[in-house]
Design a protein around this motif. Structure first.
Motif, PDB file in Angstrom:
ATOM      1  N   ARG A 192      49.059   5.353 -92.333  1.00 55.38           N
ATOM      2  CA  ARG A 192      50.133   5.383 -91.338  1.00 55.38           C
ATOM      3  C   ARG A 192      51.266   6.301 -91.783  1.00 55.38           C
ATOM      4  N   ALA A 193      51.592   6.265 -93.075  1.00 57.68           N
ATOM      5  CA  ALA A 193      52.644   7.138 -93.578  1.00 57.68           C
ATOM      6  C   ALA A 193      52.253   8.610 -93.450  1.00 57.68           C
ATOM      7  N   LEU A 194      50.989   8.909 -93.737  1.00 58.40           N
ATOM      8  CA  LEU A 194      50.526  10.293 -93.613  1.00 58.40           C
ATOM      9  C   LEU A 194      50.573  10.779 -92.165  1.00 58.40           C
ATOM     10  N   ALA A 195      50.327   9.857 -91.231  1.00 55.98           N
ATOM     11  CA  ALA A 195      50.266  10.241 -89.813  1.00 55.98           C
ATOM     12  C   ALA A 195      51.632  10.254 -89.146  1.00 55.98           C
ATOM     13  N   ALA A 196      52.663   9.779 -89.825  1.00 57.55           N
ATOM     14  CA  ALA A 196      53.993   9.718 -89.229  1.00 57.55           C
ATOM     15  C   ALA A 196      54.529  11.124 -88.966  1.00 57.55           C
ATOM     16  N   PRO A 197      55.354  11.280 -87.934  1.00 57.94           N
ATOM     17  CA  PRO A 197      55.932  12.600 -87.657  1.00 57.94           C
ATOM     18  C   PRO A 197      56.738  13.118 -88.851  1.00 57.94           C
ATOM     19  N   SER A 198      56.666  14.411 -89.063  1.00 52.27           N
ATOM     20  CA  SER A 198      57.387  15.001 -90.174  1.00 52.27           C
ATOM     21  C   SER A 198      58.884  15.031 -89.894  1.00 52.27           C
ATOM     22  N   THR A 199      59.666  15.035 -90.969  1.00 52.16           N
ATOM     23  CA  THR A 199      61.123  15.129 -90.861  1.00 52.16           C
ATOM     24  C   THR A 199      61.572  16.398 -91.573  1.00 52.16           C
ATOM     25  N   ASP A 200      62.832  16.752 -91.397  1.00 52.04           N
ATOM     26  CA  ASP A 200      63.368  17.921 -92.087  1.00 52.04           C
ATOM     27  C   ASP A 200      63.258  17.759 -93.597  1.00 52.04           C
ATOM     28  N   ALA A 201      63.494  16.536 -94.082  1.00 54.39           N
ATOM     29  CA  ALA A 201      63.417  16.290 -95.530  1.00 54.39           C
ATOM     30  C   ALA A 201      62.006  16.530 -96.043  1.00 54.39           C
ATOM     31  N   TRP A 202      61.009  16.072 -95.271  1.00 55.22           N
ATOM     32  CA  TRP A 202      59.626  16.265 -95.727  1.00 55.22           C
ATOM     33  C   TRP A 202      59.200  17.723 -95.618  1.00 55.22           C
ATOM     34  N   GLU A 203      59.748  18.445 -94.661  1.00 52.67           N
ATOM     35  CA  GLU A 203      59.439  19.868 -94.579  1.00 52.67           C
ATOM     36  C   GLU A 203      59.982  20.607 -95.795  1.00 52.67           C
ATOM     37  N   ARG A 204      61.154  20.195 -96.282  1.00 54.56           N
ATOM     38  CA  ARG A 204      61.697  20.816 -97.491  1.00 54.56           C
ATOM     39  C   ARG A 204      60.810  20.520 -98.696  1.00 54.56           C
ATOM     40  N   VAL A 205      60.234  19.320 -98.730  1.00 50.11           N
ATOM     41  CA  VAL A 205      59.302  18.974 -99.810  1.00 50.11           C
ATOM     42  C   VAL A 205      58.056  19.846 -99.743  1.00 50.11           C
ATOM     43  N   ARG A 206      57.486  19.973 -98.549  1.00 55.97           N
ATOM     44  CA  ARG A 206      56.206  20.676 -98.386  1.00 55.97           C
ATOM     45  C   ARG A 206      56.338  22.182 -98.597  1.00 55.97           C
ATOM     46  N   THR A 207      57.514  22.719 -98.320  1.00 56.85           N
ATOM     47  CA  THR A 207      57.703  24.182 -98.417  1.00 56.85           C
ATOM     48  C   THR A 207      58.536  24.565 -99.629  1.00 56.85           C
ATOM     49  N   TYR A 208      58.653  23.681-100.587  1.00 55.94           N
ATOM     50  CA  TYR A 208      59.499  23.940-101.747  1.00 55.94           C
ATOM     51  C   TYR A 208      58.991  25.156-102.519  1.00 55.94           C
ATOM     52  N   PRO A 209      59.855  26.089-102.889  1.00 48.50           N
ATOM     53  CA  PRO A 209      59.428  27.308-103.586  1.00 48.50           C
ATOM     54  C   PRO A 209      58.785  26.991-104.939  1.00 48.50           C
ATOM     55  N   GLY A 210      57.718  27.693-105.225  1.00 47.69           N
ATOM     56  CA  GLY A 210      57.064  27.553-106.518  1.00 47.69           C
ATOM     57  C   GLY A 210      55.933  26.567-106.558  1.00 47.69           C
ATOM     58  N   VAL A 211      55.756  25.776-105.483  1.00 47.08           N
ATOM     59  CA  VAL A 211      54.638  24.831-105.454  1.00 47.08           C
ATOM     60  C   VAL A 211      53.357  25.592-105.140  1.00 47.08           C
ATOM     61  N   ALA A 212      52.364  25.415-106.003  1.00 41.18           N
ATOM     62  CA  ALA A 212      51.108  26.146-105.837  1.00 41.18           C
ATOM     63  C   ALA A 212      50.050  25.340-105.099  1.00 41.18           C
ATOM     64  N   GLY A 213      50.199  24.009-105.055  1.00 43.86           N
ATOM     65  CA  GLY A 213      49.207  23.212-104.347  1.00 43.86           C
ATOM     66  C   GLY A 213      49.312  21.734-104.669  1.00 43.86           C
ATOM     67  N   PHE A 214      48.658  20.931-103.813  1.00 48.36           N
ATOM     68  CA  PHE A 214      48.658  19.488-103.948  1.00 48.36           C
ATOM     69  C   PHE A 214      47.218  18.990-104.023  1.00 48.36           C
ATOM     70  N   THR A 215      46.974  17.987-104.859  1.00 47.66           N
ATOM     71  CA  THR A 215      45.668  17.345-104.915  1.00 47.66           C
ATOM     72  C   THR A 215      45.869  15.837-104.939  1.00 47.66           C
ATOM     73  N   GLY A 216      45.381  15.148-103.914  1.00 41.91           N
ATOM     74  CA  GLY A 216      45.556  13.708-103.828  1.00 41.91           C
ATOM     75  C   GLY A 216      44.258  12.962-104.066  1.00 41.91           C
ATOM     76  N   SER A 217      44.362  11.793-104.680  1.00 40.07           N
ATOM     77  CA  SER A 217      43.196  10.941-104.935  1.00 40.07           C
ATOM     78  C   SER A 217      43.580   9.492-104.686  1.00 40.07           C
TER      79      SER A 217
END
Length: 228
Positions: A192-217
């Motif tokens: 449910r958290a993954l499917a929730a609408p994105s916010t400005d704060a989460w967009e800043r997290v996802r587009t943060y400079p220098g992040v090369a990638g995410f891997t979830g398990s």
């Protein structure tokens, strides 16, 4: 003496100076079960190796093929001493019981910050998620700021993260990535958290400079071992 526990670990324990995470690839859900049983038997047959090991926990990956190990050490030196004296005999016994285990990675960390469980929280984590966030070369100094942004985004979105019980951000010793170890009430709550609408704060997290990638398990806690 070694004893089992069904309780999940507390990553915020101030005695932990060297949290270590590692992964085994075992192939099938049946081999996950057999390997976890072999670990439990192997450790219970022996005295707890040292008071510098505060706890050892094993998780079955929901991919059906991996096991994650999380051990809590007082210091890196204590872990190195264990490797020299105690580790190999345990590995040999487990490998005899479940041949063909592939050990694909062992990483050392220090915990940076946490969103701890709320006071009076009684829910038991039904779902553990780890997210590895890799940074581009030279991005060591950005890891703390990125973790800060995530925690702020969670605080600003309490409804969307109602099922999140805790989140613990660990910085890798090699400087290359962050590991978020998070406890959720259930897999449904996480979805449910993954499917929730994105916010400005989460967009800043996802587009943060220098992040090369995410891997979830995703994992289920299957074995906890503590000194008796």
């Amino acid at each position: 003496m070694t004893r089992r526990t069904e309780q999940h670990p507390d990553p915020t324990d101030s005695r932990i100076g060297a949290p270590i995470f590692s992964t085994w690839r075992v192939g099938t859900p049946e081999r996950q079960r057999l390997a976890a049983e072999a670990i439990g038997r192997t450790w219970e047959r022996r005295p707890w190796p040292t008071s510098d090991l505060l706890g050892y926990h094993v998780y079955a990956g929901q991919d059906g093929s991996t096991l994650m190990h999380y051990s809590q050490w007082s210091s890196p030196q204590a872990f190195e001493a264990f490797v020299k004296v105690h580790r190999q005999e345990r590995v040999d016994e487990i490998d005899t019981a479940v041949p063909g285990i592939e050990r694909v990675g062992l990483r050392r960390y220090r915990r940076y910050r946490s969103r701890e469980r709320a006071a009076g929280e009684t829910r038991v984590p039904g779902h553990v998620v780890t997210v590895r966030i890799d940074f581009e070369a030279g991005g060591e100094g950005r890891r703390e700021e990125w973790a800060d942004l995530v925690l702020k985004a969670v605080e600003d979105d309490p409804e969307g993260h109602a099922g999140l019980l805790s989140a613990h951000f660990h910085l890798s010793a090699d400087g290359g990535h962050v590991l978020n170890y998070a406890e959720w009430e259930s897999s449904e709550a996480y979805d449910r958290a993954l499917a929730a609408p994105s916010t400005d704060a989460w967009e800043r997290v996802r587009t943060y400079p220098g992040v090369a990638g995410f891997t979830g398990s995703r994992y289920t806690h299957v074995l906890g071992l503590l000194p008796g």
